[in-house]
Design a protein around this motif. Structure first.
Motif: not given
Length: 82
Positions: A19-24, A57-58, A63-66
Motif C-alpha cells: 500500500r505504501e508503494f502503490l498508493g501514491p 516495478l522497474a 525492488a526494496e518493497a518486494m
C-alpha cells in the motif's frame, strides 16, 4: 491481475509496504491467496496505466518493497484485461 510466489504468505498479507508503494501512484490492489499452493499469491490491481505500472516495478523502491514482502520476482506473471 498479478500472480507470484512469496516466502511467507502471512507476512505478505499483513505488510504495509504494498500500500505504501502503490498508493501514491494511484494504484489499488486486492490480495488473494492460492489455497492449493501455500506460497502462491495474487493481486487484482486497478492501475491508471500499464506503462505506469511497468515503470514503477522497474524502480529500486519496487525492488526494496518486494524484498521486504518476500516476493520472488522471478515468479511474477502479469495479466491484462482483454
Amino acid at each position: 491481475m498479478i500472480f507470484h510466489e512469496v516466502d511467507d504468505v502471512e507476512h505478505w498479507l499483513t505488510s504495509p509496504k504494498r500500500r505504501e508503494f502503490l498508493g501514491p501512484l494511484g494504484i489499488t490492489a486486492r490480495p488473494f491467496v492460492d489455497q492449493e499452493q501455500s506460497n502462491r499469491v495474487g493481486l487484482i490491481a486497478e492501475v491508471p496505466s500499464l506503462e505506469l505500472m511497468q515503470e514503477a516495478l522497474a524502480t529500486p523502491a519496487a525492488a526494496e518493497a518486494m524484498k521486504f514482502d518476500g516476493v520472488r520476482p522471478d515468479t511474477i506473471v502479469m495479466l491484462t484485461e482483454g
